[in-house]
Design an enzyme around this catalytic site. Structure first.
Site, PDB file in Angstrom:
ATOM      1  N   LYS A  19       0.844  -1.205   0.000  1.00  0.00           N
ATOM      2  CA  LYS A  19       0.000   0.000   0.000  1.00  0.00           C
ATOM      3  C   LYS A  19       0.876   1.251   0.000  1.00  0.00           C
ATOM      4  CE  LYS A  19      -1.803   1.656   4.048  1.00  0.00           C
ATOM      5  NZ  LYS A  19      -1.474   3.084   4.234  1.00  0.00           N
ATOM      6  N   ASN A  20       1.875   1.261   0.877  1.00  0.00           N
ATOM      7  CA  ASN A  20       2.662   2.483   1.038  1.00  0.00           C
ATOM      8  C   ASN A  20       3.648   2.731  -0.104  1.00  0.00           C
ATOM      9  OD1 ASN A  20       1.273   2.933   3.340  1.00  0.00           O
ATOM     10  ND2 ASN A  20       2.963   2.485   4.767  1.00  0.00           N
ATOM     11  N   ARG A  90      -4.100  10.549   5.071  1.00  0.00           N
ATOM     12  CA  ARG A  90      -2.936  11.412   5.132  1.00  0.00           C
ATOM     13  C   ARG A  90      -2.095  11.345   3.853  1.00  0.00           C
ATOM     14  NH1 ARG A  90       0.863  14.039   8.426  1.00  0.00           N
ATOM     15  NH2 ARG A  90       3.002  13.446   7.959  1.00  0.00           N
ATOM     16  N   CYS A 114      -5.145   8.110   9.861  1.00  0.00           N
ATOM     17  CA  CYS A 114      -5.292   7.391  11.125  1.00  0.00           C
ATOM     18  C   CYS A 114      -5.135   8.339  12.307  1.00  0.00           C
ATOM     19  CB  CYS A 114      -4.208   6.329  11.240  1.00  0.00           C
ATOM     20  SG  CYS A 114      -4.488   4.895  10.216  1.00  0.00           S
ATOM     21  N   ARG A 119       0.239  14.561  13.279  1.00  0.00           N
ATOM     22  CA  ARG A 119       0.987  14.194  12.064  1.00  0.00           C
ATOM     23  C   ARG A 119       1.076  15.412  11.150  1.00  0.00           C
ATOM     24  NH1 ARG A 119      -1.137   8.368  10.076  1.00  0.00           N
ATOM     25  NH2 ARG A 119       0.851   8.342   8.999  1.00  0.00           N
ATOM     26  N   ILE A 121       2.658  18.297   8.425  1.00  0.00           N
ATOM     27  CA  ILE A 121       3.410  18.165   7.171  1.00  0.00           C
ATOM     28  C   ILE A 121       4.398  19.331   7.034  1.00  0.00           C
ATOM     29  CG2 ILE A 121       1.717  16.742   5.917  1.00  0.00           C
ATOM     30  CD1 ILE A 121       0.872  19.347   4.430  1.00  0.00           C
ATOM     31  N   ASP A 122       4.868  19.811   8.196  1.00  0.00           N
ATOM     32  CA  ASP A 122       5.764  20.962   8.165  1.00  0.00           C
ATOM     33  C   ASP A 122       7.042  20.701   7.360  1.00  0.00           C
ATOM     34  OD1 ASP A 122       6.111  19.189  10.419  1.00  0.00           O
ATOM     35  OD2 ASP A 122       7.722  20.500  11.079  1.00  0.00           O
ATOM     36  N   LEU A 123       7.560  19.458   7.414  1.00  0.00           N
ATOM     37  CA  LEU A 123       8.808  19.178   6.694  1.00  0.00           C
ATOM     38  C   LEU A 123       8.587  19.217   5.180  1.00  0.00           C
ATOM     39  CD1 LEU A 123      10.115  16.233   8.906  1.00  0.00           C
ATOM     40  CD2 LEU A 123      10.877  18.618   8.949  1.00  0.00           C
ATOM     41  N   ASP A 302       4.622   0.692  12.074  1.00  0.00           N
ATOM     42  CA  ASP A 302       3.404   0.078  11.540  1.00  0.00           C
ATOM     43  C   ASP A 302       3.220  -1.375  11.990  1.00  0.00           C
ATOM     44  OD1 ASP A 302       2.668   2.377  10.321  1.00  0.00           O
ATOM     45  OD2 ASP A 302       3.080   1.735   8.270  1.00  0.00           O
ATOM     46  N   VAL A 324       8.284   6.913  16.845  1.00  0.00           N
ATOM     47  CA  VAL A 324       7.969   7.579  15.573  1.00  0.00           C
ATOM     48  C   VAL A 324       6.692   8.422  15.670  1.00  0.00           C
ATOM     49  CG1 VAL A 324       7.511   7.231  13.107  1.00  0.00           C
ATOM     50  CG2 VAL A 324       9.186   5.790  14.274  1.00  0.00           C
ATOM     51  N   ARG A 394      -8.688  -0.323   4.778  1.00  0.00           N
ATOM     52  CA  ARG A 394      -7.789   0.668   4.172  1.00  0.00           C
ATOM     53  C   ARG A 394      -6.446   0.048   3.804  1.00  0.00           C
ATOM     54  NH1 ARG A 394      -6.467   5.136   7.881  1.00  0.00           N
ATOM     55  NH2 ARG A 394      -5.005   5.368   6.186  1.00  0.00           N
TER      56      ARG A 394
HETATM   57  C1  UD1 Z   1       4.390   6.772   6.291  1.00  0.00           C
HETATM   58  C2  UD1 Z   1       3.503   5.578   6.127  1.00  0.00           C
HETATM   59  C3  UD1 Z   1       2.943   5.145   7.470  1.00  0.00           C
HETATM   60  C4  UD1 Z   1       4.086   4.916   8.449  1.00  0.00           C
HETATM   61  C5  UD1 Z   1       5.018   6.108   8.516  1.00  0.00           C
HETATM   62  C6  UD1 Z   1       6.261   5.859   9.344  1.00  0.00           C
HETATM   63  C7  UD1 Z   1       2.604   5.913   3.911  1.00  0.00           C
HETATM   64  C8  UD1 Z   1       1.420   6.207   3.054  1.00  0.00           C
HETATM   65  N1  UD1 Z   1       2.412   5.928   5.234  1.00  0.00           N
HETATM   66  O1  UD1 Z   1       3.568   7.811   6.838  1.00  0.00           O
HETATM   67  O2  UD1 Z   1       2.215   3.942   7.272  1.00  0.00           O
HETATM   68  O3  UD1 Z   1       3.552   4.707   9.747  1.00  0.00           O
HETATM   69  O4  UD1 Z   1       5.462   6.450   7.180  1.00  0.00           O
HETATM   70  O5  UD1 Z   1       6.955   4.765   8.904  1.00  0.00           O
HETATM   71  O6  UD1 Z   1       3.688   5.642   3.399  1.00  0.00           O
HETATM   72  N2  UD1 Z   1       6.465  14.397  10.809  1.00  0.00           N
HETATM   73  C9  UD1 Z   1       6.557  15.718  11.134  1.00  0.00           C
HETATM   74  N3  UD1 Z   1       6.509  16.644  10.132  1.00  0.00           N
HETATM   75  C10 UD1 Z   1       6.382  16.278   8.825  1.00  0.00           C
HETATM   76  C11 UD1 Z   1       6.286  14.918   8.493  1.00  0.00           C
HETATM   77  C12 UD1 Z   1       6.333  13.992   9.516  1.00  0.00           C
HETATM   78  O7  UD1 Z   1       6.676  16.076  12.305  1.00  0.00           O
HETATM   79  O8  UD1 Z   1       6.340  17.166   7.955  1.00  0.00           O
HETATM   80  C13 UD1 Z   1       6.484  13.395  11.892  1.00  0.00           C
HETATM   81  C14 UD1 Z   1       5.140  12.686  11.986  1.00  0.00           C
HETATM   82  O9  UD1 Z   1       4.225  13.418  12.776  1.00  0.00           O
HETATM   83  C15 UD1 Z   1       5.528  11.383  12.636  1.00  0.00           C
HETATM   84  C16 UD1 Z   1       6.910  11.116  12.018  1.00  0.00           C
HETATM   85  O10 UD1 Z   1       7.392  12.363  11.548  1.00  0.00           O
HETATM   86  O11 UD1 Z   1       5.643  11.528  14.021  1.00  0.00           O
HETATM   87  C17 UD1 Z   1       6.903  10.097  10.876  1.00  0.00           C
HETATM   88  O12 UD1 Z   1       6.094  10.566   9.848  1.00  0.00           O
HETATM   89  P1  UD1 Z   1       6.337  10.190   8.322  1.00  0.00           P
HETATM   90  O13 UD1 Z   1       7.594   9.389   8.175  1.00  0.00           O
HETATM   91  O14 UD1 Z   1       6.210  11.420   7.514  1.00  0.00           O
HETATM   92  O15 UD1 Z   1       5.114   9.246   8.037  1.00  0.00           O
HETATM   93  P2  UD1 Z   1       4.075   9.323   6.851  1.00  0.00           P
HETATM   94  O16 UD1 Z   1       4.780   9.598   5.569  1.00  0.00           O
HETATM   95  O17 UD1 Z   1       2.902  10.127   7.245  1.00  0.00           O
END
Ligand code: UD1
Length: 428
Positions: A19-20, A90, A114, A119, A121-123, A302, A324, A394
């Site tokens: 999926k991811n 997300r 979820c 979570r 998306i600042d980065l 996960d 995480v 999902r």
């Molecule tokens: C992806 C996976 C999800 C998995 C996660 C971590 C998909 C579709 N989903 O989610 O299943 O659990 O990786 O392996 O691939 N964060 C920030 N700012 C940002 C982005 C992330 O603070 O801009 C934090 C998040 O809140 C979280 C951590 O970084 O605490 C990991 O997030 P991230 O690696 O971005 O996960 P996703 O891409 O959302």
């Protein structure tokens, strides 16, 4: 889902496509102009259907049958994403980078997904800004603009999977070279890199956490192949561990799940690892082990809820530290209802192993928590009802059929069947 537990699982399950990996590769099709992307081994999941609907809403044509998808993207597409679709998951945020690269503008409401903690998306937004985009948040939606993104050096404060993917896609048409540092190194990242390369992008990613992208002017028709779903595969291996069964999961890449296999071996499980399959053999009661979730190649967040089920039944005390996501312990109170003995202290779960779990009425609060409760139901001595199955659909294709094939006494009761009947899965 009604589960009559206590039966050791026995048999073979073939893994679905990841999926991811499928979601970002689908989002990459936005970068095509009047071209098509064929994608093999796409799992038939609610999230995949949501992403297909999102691409259609932008103007792409999406055909999906028998795990093969073809996306044709016209010369002109819309840059405004519909809030109802974006809020469903997300991973919708993955369209931001390619839309901005392709159209020079994008409007995207902040995504849903979820309920596993904050979570942001600042980065993603910080990286796009470094590439020259101007970004505003208006009434909960991201409004991004760029008069041609430019290559630059971006250091990610955390190796975020989604930010790495979004920025790689944004950089495909950027002027000059983009260097991304401290990127995520999950196998799904390399699946996206390979797919973008097959479309004609210039990307180098050697596994050190540095990705280099040279901007190009256009991309070509391409075919992408999705890797096996390591989380789904691991869930079924853990079904074997939790029920002291004998389960083979095939069509996988075993080294993608090394961290789980290492922990299972440490706990005393007997495993046979072949080139494309893993078998867990009946191993008696497992021993407690401790672990911490980390970005890949660390132990995947996960899988934290599912591995916890096996540890609930292990001999001794295990400590599972979640590093995480915040508040990814919503399954703990449900597992405790089933007789588990788990205490939460800050970001750690202290698990005192018990000899058996008992059936209960439990609630799937998110995708992986839902999978964990199903595993607990399989191991428990009487009947368990898992509610809110929508979360499970999902991410797991045909979970009930796959589990039934290895001996589970499991059925979806009419109310949840109704939900499934109304779900977009049937439209896929
Ligand atoms: C992806 C996976 C999800 C998995 C996660 C971590 C998909 C579709 N989903 O989610 O299943 O659990 O990786 O392996 O691939 N964060 C920030 N700012 C940002 C982005 C992330 O603070 O801009 C934090 C998040 O809140 C979280 C951590 O970084 O605490 C990991 O997030 P991230 O690696 O971005 O996960 P996703 O891409 O959302």
């Amino acid at each position: 889902m009604k589960i009559i537990g206590g039966i050791p699982m026995k048999g073979t399950i073939s893994a679905q496509g990841a999926k991811n990996a499928a979601l970002p590769v689908m989002a990459a099709a936005i970068l095509l102009k009047g071209k098509r992307l064929k994608i093999n081994r796409v799992p038939n999941l609610l999230d995949v259907v949501t992403m297909a609907d999102l691409l259609r809403s932008l103007g792409a044509e999406v055909h999906f049958k028998d795990h093969e998808m073809e996306i044709s993207t016209p010369g002109e597409i819309s840059w405004e994403t519909p809030p109802d679709l974006v809020r469903k998951m997300r991973a919708s945020s993955l369209v931001l980078g390619p839309l901005l690269a392709r159209c020079g503008k994008a409007v995207m409401p902040l995504p849903g997904g979820c309920s596993i903690g904050s979570r942001p998306i600042d980065l993603h937004l910080k990286g796009l800004t470094r590439m020259g985009a101007s970004i505003e948040l208006v009434h909960g939606a991201v409004h991004a603009r760029a008069d041609g993104l430019k290559g630059c050096r971006i250091y990610l404060d955390f190796p975020s999977v989604g930010a790495t993917e979004n920025l790689m896609m944004a950089a495909v048409f950027a002027r000059g070279e983009t260097i991304l540092e401290n990127t995520a190194r999950e196998p799904e990242i390399f699946n996206l890199v390979e797919s973008l390369r097959s479309m004609g992008a210039f990307i180098e990613a050697d596994g050190t956490g540095v990705v280099r992208i040279q901007g190009v002017d256009d991309l070509e028709n391409a075919t992408a192949n999705i890797i096996p779903d390591r989380v789904e595969a691991s869930t079924y291996i853990l079904a074997g561990a939790a029920t002291n069964g004998e389960v083979t999961v095939c069509d996988i890449i075993p080294n993608h799940i090394d961290s789980l296999l290492a922990k299972l071996e440490e706990a005393g499980a007997s495993l046979t690892v072949e080139e494309t399959s893993v078998t867990i053999h009946p191993s008696g009661r497992l021993k407690a082990v401790s672990l911490k979730t980390l970005p890949y190649p660390g132990f995947p967040t996960d899988l934290q809820p599912q591995v916890m089920v096996a540890l609930c039944l292990a001999e001794g005390t295990s400590v599972v530290q979640e590093s995480v996501f915040q508040s990814r312990f919503l399954h703990v109170s449900e597992l405790n209802k089933m007789g588990a003995k788990i205490d939460i202290q800050s970001n750690s779960a202290i698990i005192n192993g018990v000899e058996c779990l008992t059936g209960a009425d439990v609630l799937a609060t998110d995708l992986r928590a839902g999978a964990a409760l199903v595993l607990a139901g399989l191991a428990a001595h009487d009947t368990t009802y898992v509610h809110h199955l929508g979360h499970i659909f999902r991410g797991y294709e045909n979970m009930e059929e796959k589990l039934r094939k290895i001996g589970a006494n499991i059925s979806i009761l009419p109310s949840e069947e109704d939900f499934k009947g109304n779900s977009p899965l049937l439209r896929a």
